[in-house]
Design a protein around this motif. Structure first.
Motif, PDB file in Angstrom:
ATOM      1  N   VAL A 294       0.981  -1.219  -0.037  1.00 57.68           N
ATOM      2  CA  VAL A 294      -0.029   0.068   0.032  1.00 57.68           C
ATOM      3  C   VAL A 294       0.743   1.052   0.069  1.00 57.68           C
ATOM      4  N   VAL A 295       0.568   2.157  -0.817  1.00 58.26           N
ATOM      5  CA  VAL A 295       1.335   3.496  -0.682  1.00 58.26           C
ATOM      6  C   VAL A 295       0.039   4.483  -0.509  1.00 58.26           C
ATOM      7  N   MET A 296      -0.057   5.191   0.638  1.00 58.23           N
ATOM      8  CA  MET A 296      -0.796   6.049   1.118  1.00 58.23           C
ATOM      9  C   MET A 296      -0.198   7.491   1.046  1.00 58.23           C
ATOM     10  N   SER A 297      -0.136   8.136  -0.077  1.00 61.09           N
ATOM     11  CA  SER A 297       0.605   9.509  -0.385  1.00 61.09           C
ATOM     12  C   SER A 297      -0.045   9.729  -1.770  1.00 61.09           C
ATOM     13  N   PRO A 298       0.024  11.072  -1.962  1.00 58.40           N
ATOM     14  CA  PRO A 298       0.078  12.245  -1.130  1.00 58.40           C
ATOM     15  C   PRO A 298      -1.191  12.286  -0.217  1.00 58.40           C
ATOM     16  N   CYS A 299      -1.152  12.616   0.927  1.00 62.95           N
ATOM     17  CA  CYS A 299      -2.077  13.013   1.850  1.00 62.95           C
ATOM     18  C   CYS A 299      -1.944  14.208   2.329  1.00 62.95           C
ATOM     19  N   PHE A 300      -3.279  14.970   2.452  1.00 63.45           N
ATOM     20  CA  PHE A 300      -3.273  16.317   3.131  1.00 63.45           C
ATOM     21  C   PHE A 300      -4.210  16.271   4.320  1.00 63.45           C
ATOM     22  N   TRP A 301      -3.647  16.896   5.391  1.00 62.70           N
ATOM     23  CA  TRP A 301      -4.552  17.004   6.582  1.00 62.70           C
ATOM     24  C   TRP A 301      -4.529  18.541   7.090  1.00 62.70           C
ATOM     25  N   GLY A 302      -5.722  19.070   7.440  1.00 61.10           N
ATOM     26  CA  GLY A 302      -5.252  20.340   7.879  1.00 61.10           C
ATOM     27  C   GLY A 302      -6.724  20.687   8.511  1.00 61.10           C
ATOM     28  N   SER A 303      -6.912  21.962   9.099  1.00 59.44           N
ATOM     29  CA  SER A 303      -8.098  22.241   9.807  1.00 59.44           C
ATOM     30  C   SER A 303      -7.766  23.989  10.033  1.00 59.44           C
ATOM     31  N   GLU A 304      -9.194  24.419   9.787  1.00 55.46           N
ATOM     32  CA  GLU A 304      -9.301  25.903  10.179  1.00 55.46           C
ATOM     33  C   GLU A 304     -10.657  26.173  10.909  1.00 55.46           C
ATOM     34  N   PRO A 305     -10.725  26.444  11.973  1.00 59.94           N
ATOM     35  CA  PRO A 305      -9.800  26.491  13.074  1.00 59.94           C
ATOM     36  C   PRO A 305      -9.529  24.890  13.683  1.00 59.94           C
ATOM     37  N   THR A 306      -8.419  24.679  14.399  1.00 60.52           N
ATOM     38  CA  THR A 306      -7.925  23.471  14.758  1.00 60.52           C
ATOM     39  C   THR A 306      -8.706  23.052  15.982  1.00 60.52           C
ATOM     40  N   SER A 307      -9.410  24.064  16.596  1.00 58.07           N
ATOM     41  CA  SER A 307     -10.118  23.716  17.833  1.00 58.07           C
ATOM     42  C   SER A 307     -11.357  24.441  17.895  1.00 58.07           C
ATOM     43  N   MET A 308     -12.433  24.030  18.210  1.00 52.86           N
ATOM     44  CA  MET A 308     -13.945  24.766  18.303  1.00 52.86           C
ATOM     45  C   MET A 308     -15.054  24.063  18.900  1.00 52.86           C
ATOM     46  N   GLU A 309     -15.565  24.791  19.550  1.00 53.19           N
ATOM     47  CA  GLU A 309     -16.743  24.438  20.145  1.00 53.19           C
ATOM     48  C   GLU A 309     -17.819  24.106  19.547  1.00 53.19           C
ATOM     49  N   ILE A 310     -18.273  22.797  19.512  1.00 48.75           N
ATOM     50  CA  ILE A 310     -19.537  22.350  18.794  1.00 48.75           C
ATOM     51  C   ILE A 310     -20.537  21.689  19.528  1.00 48.75           C
ATOM     52  N   ASP A 311     -21.646  22.164  19.553  1.00 47.07           N
ATOM     53  CA  ASP A 311     -22.701  21.642  20.661  1.00 47.07           C
ATOM     54  C   ASP A 311     -22.408  21.256  21.743  1.00 47.07           C
ATOM     55  N   GLY A 312     -21.567  22.380  22.547  1.00 47.89           N
ATOM     56  CA  GLY A 312     -21.247  22.287  23.918  1.00 47.89           C
ATOM     57  C   GLY A 312     -19.900  21.452  23.966  1.00 47.89           C
ATOM     58  N   GLU A 313     -19.233  20.872  22.950  1.00 43.06           N
ATOM     59  CA  GLU A 313     -18.122  20.074  22.971  1.00 43.06           C
ATOM     60  C   GLU A 313     -16.803  20.775  22.585  1.00 43.06           C
ATOM     61  N   THR A 314     -15.878  20.519  22.926  1.00 39.70           N
ATOM     62  CA  THR A 314     -14.670  21.079  22.302  1.00 39.70           C
ATOM     63  C   THR A 314     -14.073  19.954  21.219  1.00 39.70           C
ATOM     64  N   VAL A 315     -14.060  20.435  20.147  1.00 40.70           N
ATOM     65  CA  VAL A 315     -13.496  19.424  19.217  1.00 40.70           C
ATOM     66  C   VAL A 315     -12.093  20.065  18.759  1.00 40.70           C
ATOM     67  N   SER A 316     -11.065  19.069  18.768  1.00 35.43           N
ATOM     68  CA  SER A 316      -9.753  19.518  18.390  1.00 35.43           C
ATOM     69  C   SER A 316      -9.161  18.486  17.324  1.00 35.43           C
ATOM     70  N   VAL A 317      -8.505  19.211  16.488  1.00 32.43           N
ATOM     71  CA  VAL A 317      -7.778  18.060  15.449  1.00 32.43           C
ATOM     72  C   VAL A 317      -6.236  18.671  15.142  1.00 32.43           C
ATOM     73  N   CYS A 318      -5.538  17.859  14.410  1.00 32.02           N
ATOM     74  CA  CYS A 318      -4.287  18.082  13.983  1.00 32.02           C
ATOM     75  C   CYS A 318      -3.425  18.530  15.209  1.00 32.02           C
ATOM     76  N   GLN A 319      -3.778  17.895  16.383  1.00 36.04           N
ATOM     77  CA  GLN A 319      -2.822  18.251  17.545  1.00 36.04           C
ATOM     78  C   GLN A 319      -1.606  17.235  17.419  1.00 36.04           C
ATOM     79  N   GLU A 320      -1.824  16.114  17.109  1.00 36.38           N
ATOM     80  CA  GLU A 320      -0.484  15.180  17.222  1.00 36.38           C
ATOM     81  C   GLU A 320       0.482  15.573  16.496  1.00 36.38           C
TER      82      GLU A 320
END
Length: 436
Positions: free
Chosen positions: A240-266
């Motif tokens: 398996v070749v898994m590339s190119p891959c693009f991962w991103g977010s704007e913003p990387t953290s956001m309150e959604i329905d009372g929950e803090t959702v964060s991504v791209c932190q690792e």
């Protein structure tokens, strides 16, 4: 379900765009790069005009060019055959070979076949392309309003069909990888709703395409393409070749329905852990610029043939603990694939660790915006903190505020011609008796 007239207009826009691309580049339908050995990608319905050669090292007939990595509208063109990312315009030989990796690809093959079987004939025609289609290369980080896609989107599919698509992602990605895709889409949707831009920024305008016919023996692949989320997945037997891959977010953290959702932190945490582990003298070598631009990405969308020399600090200048932290940056991305795929990929990356360089731009504080590039003969990773884009209003930022960790773009590539599994595909066509 998306409005059919809107989809038709977008498809017409896309086809018009592709016509301009090929007219601008003078591209032929299906060619092999003379002497380069790289397989060109063809529009569907065409046939090979030349047999791929068996040499992979010479540079292309025209010097490779690169587009800006941020995915701006002016960068979205294909004007040359695929050659791959290199340090000097020449590919290194014998890096990628057809061999057993012990990856269990049967589940992803079964899931892809089930997904295709669940489509209507019209949807399948729009979704399935020939294996060497240029569709592989026409992914983009741009939202679908700026860059129309082919294939079928989540919006085009019924609940049952979307469940089959989710099953395909589950077969290809780890739990972390699947969660990352879901969070990217979820934040994209919430930010779009907040700013009244849901027509283009939502959780359903992410598009599926399948290249070739899913098989446990013959090459094939699929692509998931949308704003801040691109996965290219090539399969050949148990490789398996898994590339190119693009991962991103704007913003990387956001309150959604009372929950803090964060991504791209690792990737942010791993990058900072690496640079902060270096001594002051080592940082002087690794940091190629203390000034962070609004965007520094070099090999984003439409930059398949980027030429970028090694820069920064060599892994040979690192301690064992620092080398482990450098590898942890790669693991943050590689671990988004299934465990057996990730193991094979990390073994490949470790084998070339002595030939790996890390280049840093920006500050090194916990909250500083930065850019990190990890570059070896077999892997290219960019983590780029960018200035506010079209969703900046969702977190109170404008482009004038400069880059921050609240807008992340990351790309992972396989240099020296094996993005999209192209080098493995070339070898397959050269060595398989039924293709001779």
């Amino acid at each position: 379900m998306a409005d059919s007239e809107t989809n038709g207009n977008r498809e017409a826009d896309r086809r018009g765009f592709m016509r301009r691309v090929f007219l601008a580049g003078g591209a032929t339908a299906f060619t092999a790069m003379g002497g380069a050995g790289a397989l060109a990608f063809a529009d569907d319905g065409s046939t090979p005009s030349a047999t791929p050669t068996d040499s992979a090292s010479p540079s292309p007939s025209a010097s490779p060019t690169r587009a800006p990595g941020g995915g701006g509208p002016g960068a979205q063109t294909i004007t040359e055959d695929f050659f791959g990312l290199t340090t000097d315009g020449r590919r290194l030989d014998d890096l990628f070979t057809i061999h057993s990796q012990g990856v269990d690809t049967a589940p992803v093959v079964a899931a892809a076949n089930a997904f295709l079987a669940g489509l209507t004939d019209t949807q399948k025609t729009a979704t399935q392309f020939t294996l060497r289609s240029t569709e592989w290369r026409t992914w983009s980080n741009l939202d679908p309003g700026e860059f129309p896609r082919k294939g079928v989107s989540f919006a085009d599919l019924t609940a049952d069909q979307n469940a089959l698509g989710t099953a395909l992602l589950k077969a290809a990605l780890s739990a972390d990888g699947l969660e990352t895709t879901e969070k990217i889409r979820r934040i994209n949707n919430a930010a779009g709703e907040l700013l009244g831009k849901s027509d283009d920024f939502n959780d359903v305008l992410f598009y599926w395409t399948v290249m070739g016919t899913p098989s446990t023996t013959e090459p094939w692949g699929f692509q998931l393409d949308g704003h801040h989320l691109v996965v290219n997945y090539f399969v050949l037997g148990d490789q398996v070749v898994m590339s190119p891959c693009f991962w991103g977010s704007e913003p990387t953290s956001m309150e959604i329905d009372g929950e803090t959702v964060s991504v791209c932190q690792e990737e942010v945490a791993a990058s900072l852990a690496f640079i902060q582990s270096l001594t002051a003298a080592q940082q002087q070598t690794a940091i190629v610029s203390a000034t962070k631009a609004d965007e520094d990405m070099k090999a984003g969308a439409f930059a398949d043939n980027a030429v970028e020399a090694y820069a920064g600090i060599s892994a040979t200048a690192l301690t064992a603990a620092q080398r482990k932290k450098l590898l942890a940056v790669a693991e943050a991305f590689v671990d988004r694939a299934k465990a057996d795929v990730a193991r094979a990929r990390m073994a490949e990356i470790r084998a070339h660790l002595d030939d790996t360089y890390a280049a840093w731009i920006g500050g090194t504080g916990d909250d500083d915006p930065f850019y990190l590039r990890v570059h070896s003969p077999v892997v290219w990773i960019e983590v780029d903190c960018q200035a506010a884009g079209p969703l900046g209003g969702a977190y109170g930022k404008t482009r004038a505020d400069g880059p921050s960790q609240l807008h992340i773009h990351s790309v992972v590539r396989t240099p020296n011609g094996n993005d999209y599994g192209s080098e493995l595909l070339r070898q397959h066509y050269l060595t398989s008796p039924h293709h001779r």
